[in-house]
Design an enzyme around this catalytic site. Sequence first.
Site, PDB file in Angstrom:
ATOM      1  N   GLU A  22     -11.156 110.088 -11.361  1.00 59.00           N
ATOM      2  CA  GLU A  22     -11.027 108.758 -10.770  1.00 59.00           C
ATOM      3  C   GLU A  22     -12.246 108.373  -9.922  1.00 59.00           C
ATOM      4  OE1 GLU A  22      -7.233 108.020  -8.956  1.00 59.00           O
ATOM      5  OE2 GLU A  22      -6.162 109.085 -10.548  1.00 59.00           O
ATOM      6  N   ASN A  73       7.585 115.662  -6.957  1.00 59.68           N
ATOM      7  CA  ASN A  73       7.412 114.522  -7.852  1.00 59.68           C
ATOM      8  C   ASN A  73       7.555 114.978  -9.303  1.00 59.68           C
ATOM      9  OD1 ASN A  73       6.497 112.330  -9.328  1.00 59.68           O
ATOM     10  ND2 ASN A  73       4.450 112.318  -8.453  1.00 59.68           N
ATOM     11  N   TYR A 116      -1.308 111.900   4.119  1.00 54.52           N
ATOM     12  CA  TYR A 116       0.131 112.163   4.218  1.00 54.52           C
ATOM     13  C   TYR A 116       0.720 111.401   5.405  1.00 54.52           C
ATOM     14  CZ  TYR A 116      -0.360 115.936   0.800  1.00 54.52           C
ATOM     15  OH  TYR A 116      -0.603 116.653  -0.335  1.00 54.52           O
ATOM     16  N   CYS A 119       0.709 111.401  -7.054  1.00 57.04           N
ATOM     17  CA  CYS A 119       0.744 112.176  -5.814  1.00 57.04           C
ATOM     18  C   CYS A 119      -0.577 112.895  -5.543  1.00 57.04           C
ATOM     19  CB  CYS A 119       1.911 113.155  -5.835  1.00 57.04           C
ATOM     20  SG  CYS A 119       1.946 114.219  -7.287  1.00 57.04           S
ATOM     21  N   HIS A 120      -1.432 113.019  -6.556  1.00 59.66           N
ATOM     22  CA  HIS A 120      -2.739 113.665  -6.349  1.00 59.66           C
ATOM     23  C   HIS A 120      -3.658 112.806  -5.485  1.00 59.66           C
ATOM     24  CE1 HIS A 120      -3.332 111.094  -9.880  1.00 59.66           C
ATOM     25  NE2 HIS A 120      -4.619 111.063  -9.548  1.00 59.66           N
TER      26      HIS A 120
END
Length: 159
Positions: free
Chosen positions: A150, A116, A93, A124-125
């Site tokens: 991912e 979002n 962040y 945003c994850h």
Amino acid sequence: MDIFSIATSFCLVTVTTAEKSVIRVELSENMYPEKSKEIKDIELYEKCVKEFSEYFSGIRKEFTLPYAYSLPPFYSKVLHELKKIPYGQLISYKNLSSKAGNIKAVRACGRACHCNPLPLIIPCHRVTASNGIGGYAYGTEVKRKLLEIEGIKIPDEKQ
């Protein structure tokens, strides 16, 4: 405007579209979608089904869906920077707030991520706190599972 749900291998994805763009994405554990009304933009619907299904199968690394959103200027800057985070990579962040133009706006960055309207499309994850996974509008377990898709393993935080 179209609103439709896509049952994926991960969750139910509800998509709102308008004027040939995705304007909202919502994730739900409820795998029983409400019946969609007649879909006007079949081409965009089919592209959404394909891209979300491919993402949750680990095939798709980047979304190419057309999208639109309207947010306050700083939030828009944050979402613009979020879109640049590559698949399988993280940013803090603090680093995100710096890239968005205000290194002291760490909490505002977190709020922008929470607001979002296009999670997954604007990832945003992929933003984490300096001391762990950080928050997520759909809960930290969902965030953890998205990151695992991912190839990112975040250790469980010590109690």
